[in-house]
Enzyme design. Sequence first.
Site, PDB file in Angstrom:
ATOM      1  N   SER A 233       0.834  -1.194   0.000  1.00 16.29           N
ATOM      2  CA  SER A 233       0.000   0.000   0.000  1.00 16.29           C
ATOM      3  C   SER A 233       0.881   1.261   0.000  1.00 16.29           C
ATOM      4  CB  SER A 233      -0.963  -0.048   1.189  1.00 16.29           C
ATOM      5  OG  SER A 233      -2.002   0.902   1.062  1.00 16.29           O
ATOM      6  N   ASP A 297      -8.692  -5.705  -6.133  1.00 17.99           N
ATOM      7  CA  ASP A 297      -8.213  -4.568  -5.336  1.00 17.99           C
ATOM      8  C   ASP A 297      -8.199  -3.313  -6.204  1.00 17.99           C
ATOM      9  OD1 ASP A 297      -6.988  -2.864  -3.546  1.00 17.99           O
ATOM     10  OD2 ASP A 297      -5.022  -3.839  -3.651  1.00 17.99           O
ATOM     11  N   HIS A 336      -7.605  -5.700  -0.497  1.00 24.50           N
ATOM     12  CA  HIS A 336      -6.341  -4.965  -0.392  1.00 24.50           C
ATOM     13  C   HIS A 336      -5.476  -5.494   0.748  1.00 24.50           C
ATOM     14  CE1 HIS A 336      -3.650  -1.604  -1.060  1.00 24.50           C
ATOM     15  NE2 HIS A 336      -3.790  -1.165   0.172  1.00 24.50           N
TER      16      HIS A 336
END
EC number: 3.1.1.-
Length: 465
Positions: A233, A297, A336
Amino acid sequence: MDKSQGVLLSSNVGAGSRPWPELLGSAHWDGLLDPLDLTLRRLILLCGDLCQVTYDSFNSDSHSRYCGSCRFSRATLLDRTQFPAAGDLSVAAYLYATSDATAFPGSMVYSMSREAWSKESNWIGYVAVSNDAAAAASGQRVIYVAWRGTIRSLEWVDVLKPDLVDHDDILPEGHPGRGRSRVMKGWYLIYSSTDERSPFSKYSARDQMLAAVRELVARYRNESLSVVCTGHSLGASLATLCAFDIVVNGVSKVGDGAHIPVTAVVFGSPQIGNPEFKKQFEEQPNLRALHVRNTPDLIPLYPSGLLGYANVGKTLQVDSKKSPYVKRDTSPGDYHNLQGILHTVAGWDGKDGEFKLQVKRSVALVNKSSGFLKDSNLVPESWWVERNKGMVLGQNGEWQLEGPAEENLPVPPVVTGKIIDDDVAAVATSSSAKEGKKTGKGSKLLSGLIDQLLCVPDTCKAGAA
């Protein structure tokens, strides 16, 4: 008992595996992604679990005086987080970052206590290196840089402004990308900002990282060396930026010799910069990036090409919806989730293949910080928590939050020496992207030798924080 959870161990490198440079992308992973090469799969899982360490050890409880710090010392970090390859690596340095809260909402967390360890800084990752035994067994000395992602919900996507800014401050004089290559402001400020008010952020996360990597490259210059930067991320964006920085500023160069390979292995990465940044990144001969992306995602689509962004590197596309272990109807955050992605990597057999775990990896890890697993797996949601949330019964009969042991207290990084060599790259002096006491300048030229930043357990006294 196999406790490796499928990650790459030093004993797995060698006979029967692809040459190490190929695993790092020397041939752009041609022939290794479909079907997914077993040793590369293990390397990807190793990198993912290095990222997971940053989540498992981060103190995000705002009631704690030490919110925003790492719960464990460098000497104990990998063991305390049950990192499966703890016997192969030594943690060399911790990285701390600071940033304006408006630049990237949710990226930093702070204590509500008036006696907080820091009001300006957060622990953002660490630098680790293969220990002597692992290097001898594998024939490779690998430097890993692991960056922490945000621990907040995905609400930051709605409020983060995807402004592109130049990063000339971290480019050497005369670099062709100066004035043209641009990256997202939020990533860049976290990476390059300083704050004189904090002993943990007198040097930017970038400066701390470069000093640590430079020292390790110098220390092991006579061995087969490589650098792997990893993150999930937000951490994926920082890892990609940091890998580029290491190469263009000559930190990957060993003496007067060639550059060592530098690879970013990242998970669920948002887009980082404009097409010029992509061009400059992919033109570096010793630099590679492998982005592991879960198809459902949405974060890797952000901010999008419509806003001037471009994807960097090679993509390994997996799809968690093929796993029979996870829920079909779930929240976007589960797609995610790092452990959900790693679970999918462990069982991935291509778009048309059947999902089947190719390495021994506990399915329960998926629910470490989520509720992604089907209830039939009988694994509770978000099970990785501090015992009693850190509360202990004191001798006075009062329940209270327990502070860290003395050896686990945060220690400010000390950086002395040149971060960038004058004869390799000049430090730019363009104006800061920030105002006030915080600055976004990426490098400081300092005199002398690098000292006290690193304490690798192989060579330092046991128990050093």
